[in-house]
Design a protein around this motif. Structure first.
Motif, PDB file in Angstrom:
ATOM      1  N   GLY A   1     -27.509  86.126  94.574  1.00  0.00           N
ATOM      2  CA  GLY A   1     -27.555  84.924  95.678  1.00  0.00           C
ATOM      3  C   GLY A   1     -26.156  84.132  95.523  1.00  0.00           C
ATOM      4  N   ALA A   2     -25.407  84.407  94.737  1.00  0.00           N
ATOM      5  CA  ALA A   2     -23.935  83.713  94.573  1.00  0.00           C
ATOM      6  C   ALA A   2     -23.178  84.044  95.629  1.00  0.00           C
ATOM      7  CB  ALA A   2     -23.534  83.916  93.269  1.00  0.00           C
ATOM      8  N   GLY A   3     -23.687  85.184  96.187  1.00  0.00           N
ATOM      9  CA  GLY A   3     -22.712  85.608  97.301  1.00  0.00           C
ATOM     10  C   GLY A   3     -21.482  86.620  96.811  1.00  0.00           C
TER      11      GLY A   3
ATOM     12  N   ILE B   1     -14.378  88.729  86.540  1.00  0.00           N
ATOM     13  CA  ILE B   1     -14.349  87.367  87.486  1.00  0.00           C
ATOM     14  C   ILE B   1     -15.855  87.206  87.802  1.00  0.00           C
ATOM     15  CG2 ILE B   1     -13.930  86.624  89.863  1.00  0.00           C
ATOM     16  CD1 ILE B   1     -11.710  88.626  89.798  1.00  0.00           C
ATOM     17  N   PHE B   2     -16.097  86.074  87.363  1.00  0.00           N
ATOM     18  CA  PHE B   2     -17.604  85.348  87.792  1.00  0.00           C
ATOM     19  C   PHE B   2     -17.641  84.617  88.948  1.00  0.00           C
ATOM     20  CE2 PHE B   2     -21.462  82.921  87.183  1.00  0.00           C
ATOM     21  CZ  PHE B   2     -22.107  83.707  86.421  1.00  0.00           C
ATOM     22  N   ILE B   3     -18.537  85.093  89.690  1.00  0.00           N
ATOM     23  CA  ILE B   3     -18.703  84.184  91.154  1.00  0.00           C
ATOM     24  C   ILE B   3     -19.887  83.268  91.025  1.00  0.00           C
ATOM     25  CG2 ILE B   3     -19.000  84.317  93.503  1.00  0.00           C
ATOM     26  CD1 ILE B   3     -17.383  86.487  93.799  1.00  0.00           C
ATOM     27  N   ALA B   4     -19.760  82.006  90.802  1.00  0.00           N
ATOM     28  CA  ALA B   4     -20.593  81.279  90.555  1.00  0.00           C
ATOM     29  C   ALA B   4     -21.126  80.333  91.938  1.00  0.00           C
ATOM     30  CB  ALA B   4     -20.087  79.925  89.582  1.00  0.00           C
ATOM     31  N   PRO B   5     -22.419  80.160  91.818  1.00  0.00           N
ATOM     32  CA  PRO B   5     -22.806  79.319  93.332  1.00  0.00           C
ATOM     33  C   PRO B   5     -22.653  77.803  92.933  1.00  0.00           C
ATOM     34  CG  PRO B   5     -24.637  79.728  91.634  1.00  0.00           C
ATOM     35  CD  PRO B   5     -23.531  80.332  91.220  1.00  0.00           C
ATOM     36  N   PRO B   6     -22.317  77.114  94.004  1.00  0.00           N
ATOM     37  CA  PRO B   6     -22.005  75.648  93.724  1.00  0.00           C
ATOM     38  C   PRO B   6     -23.094  74.892  92.981  1.00  0.00           C
ATOM     39  CG  PRO B   6     -22.082  76.298  96.173  1.00  0.00           C
ATOM     40  CD  PRO B   6     -22.489  77.329  95.544  1.00  0.00           C
ATOM     41  N   SER B   7     -24.248  75.404  92.829  1.00  0.00           N
ATOM     42  CA  SER B   7     -25.392  74.780  91.927  1.00  0.00           C
ATOM     43  C   SER B   7     -26.714  75.833  92.031  1.00  0.00           C
ATOM     44  CB  SER B   7     -25.805  73.438  92.466  1.00  0.00           C
ATOM     45  OG  SER B   7     -26.560  73.632  93.820  1.00  0.00           O
TER      46      SER B   7
ATOM     47  N   ASN C   1     -18.254  79.919  94.381  1.00  0.00           N
ATOM     48  CA  ASN C   1     -18.246  80.401  96.068  1.00  0.00           C
ATOM     49  C   ASN C   1     -18.996  79.350  96.879  1.00  0.00           C
ATOM     50  OD1 ASN C   1     -18.405  81.708  98.222  1.00  0.00           O
ATOM     51  ND2 ASN C   1     -20.054  83.143  97.580  1.00  0.00           N
ATOM     52  N   ASP C   2     -18.251  78.230  97.229  1.00  0.00           N
ATOM     53  CA  ASP C   2     -18.757  77.134  98.194  1.00  0.00           C
ATOM     54  C   ASP C   2     -18.122  77.703  99.675  1.00  0.00           C
ATOM     55  OD1 ASP C   2     -16.392  76.491  97.268  1.00  0.00           O
ATOM     56  OD2 ASP C   2     -17.018  74.509  96.592  1.00  0.00           O
ATOM     57  N   SER C   3     -17.180  78.267  99.486  1.00  0.00           N
ATOM     58  CA  SER C   3     -16.596  79.009 100.828  1.00  0.00           C
ATOM     59  C   SER C   3     -16.362  80.374 100.579  1.00  0.00           C
ATOM     60  CB  SER C   3     -15.377  78.096 101.522  1.00  0.00           C
ATOM     61  OG  SER C   3     -14.345  78.980 102.254  1.00  0.00           O
ATOM     62  N   VAL C   4     -16.859  81.337 101.474  1.00  0.00           N
ATOM     63  CA  VAL C   4     -16.422  82.564 101.436  1.00  0.00           C
ATOM     64  C   VAL C   4     -15.033  82.964 101.318  1.00  0.00           C
ATOM     65  CG1 VAL C   4     -16.794  85.074 102.251  1.00  0.00           C
ATOM     66  CG2 VAL C   4     -18.792  83.268 101.790  1.00  0.00           C
ATOM     67  N   LYS C   5     -14.506  82.435 102.536  1.00  0.00           N
ATOM     68  CA  LYS C   5     -13.031  82.594 102.708  1.00  0.00           C
ATOM     69  C   LYS C   5     -12.065  82.075 101.523  1.00  0.00           C
ATOM     70  CE  LYS C   5      -9.596  81.307 106.423  1.00  0.00           C
ATOM     71  NZ  LYS C   5      -8.684  80.265 105.657  1.00  0.00           N
ATOM     72  N   LEU C   6     -12.379  81.172 101.056  1.00  0.00           N
ATOM     73  CA  LEU C   6     -11.586  80.543  99.899  1.00  0.00           C
ATOM     74  C   LEU C   6     -11.820  81.272  98.443  1.00  0.00           C
ATOM     75  CD1 LEU C   6     -11.776  76.879  99.811  1.00  0.00           C
ATOM     76  CD2 LEU C   6      -9.772  77.974 100.404  1.00  0.00           C
ATOM     77  N   ALA C   7     -13.062  81.928  98.381  1.00  0.00           N
ATOM     78  CA  ALA C   7     -13.441  82.793  97.007  1.00  0.00           C
ATOM     79  C   ALA C   7     -12.631  83.995  97.387  1.00  0.00           C
ATOM     80  CB  ALA C   7     -14.839  82.901  97.328  1.00  0.00           C
TER      81      ALA C   7
END
Ligand code: 5GP
Length: 216
Positions: free
Chosen positions: A15-17, A119-125, A167-173
């Protein structure tokens, strides 16, 4: 394994994207995505050989026991593993091979290949993570609860990773991961030592500068 390319592990709670980010990354030719083997049932819309190679427990165990998996783990009651051959071939071809895998597998990869980039992709919360899982509507309530519990464990292992991308924005991530990959590839480049040349092979006007440390 010859490391002409780069092995990049992407982890993060369900669910972190990660999936969305990885789909964008692989639009670039330099990336090759490893397709995992799993014993989990396909979700609606998933295709065998595209999202995963779906298999039985027995066949998975045979692959594992025959050493055909680079790493493997159990995640919420199912087996997941990375087929070894594809990764080795693509790395040898100079590709940036992406493994989208959970933390146990990531740590196995780092132990076997310390040069791999984690690389760890973290959700905003955690609240946002739960909201995304519920919205995705692919799991029962009980499974969502197991995945959130697992997410808490995974977040506790974040310090083993080389990079954390929120990952609060896919584009930025995607931009951040591309930047990491570019930097890591450049960082490895100096391992190809400066070419040595003899003084005589230099143009006449440069021979008097023969004190340069790269000249024999
Ligand atoms: P999902 O069931 O949501 O597709 O995946 C569950 C978790 O298993 C995710 O965190 C995903 O990254 C991880 N996973 C997928 N393939 C592999 C694999 O080959 N090895 C390991 N260790 N984890 C995997």
């Amino acid at each position: 394994m010859a490391m002409d390319g780069l092995l990049v592990v992407i982890s993060g709670p369900s669910g972190a994207g990660k999936g969305t980010v990885v789909k964008k990354l692989i639009l670039e030719d330099v990336y090759a995505l490893s397709i995992s083997v799993t014993t989990r049932m396909p979700r609606t819309g998933e295709v065998d050989g595209r999202e995963y190679f779906f298999t039985t427990k027995e066949d998975f165990e045979k692959l594992r026991d025959d050493n055909n998996l680079l790493e493997h783990a159990t995640y919420v009651d199912n087996y997941y593993g990375t087929p070894r051959k594809y990764v080795e071939e693509q790395v040898a071809l100079g590709k940036v091979v992406l493994l989208e895998i959970e933390v146990d597998g990531a740590l196995q990869v780092k132990e076997k290949f310390p040069e791999a980039v984690l690389i760890f992709i973290a959700p905003p919360s955690l609240e946002e993570l739960e909201r995304r899982l519920v919205k995705r509507n692919t799991e029962s309530e009980a499974l969502i609860a197991s995945r959130i519990k697992k997410a808490q464990v995974e977040l506790g292992l974040i310090s083993h990773y080389d990079y954390v991308v929120v990952n609060d924005s896919v584009k930025l991530a995607v931009e951040k991961i591309n930047a990491i990959v570019t930097a890591e590839r450049l960082r490895r480049f100096p391992k190809a030592k400066p070419r040595k040349c003899s003084k005589d092979s230099l143009p006449a006007e440069r021979r008097s500068l023969g004190q340069s440390p790269i000249i024999n």
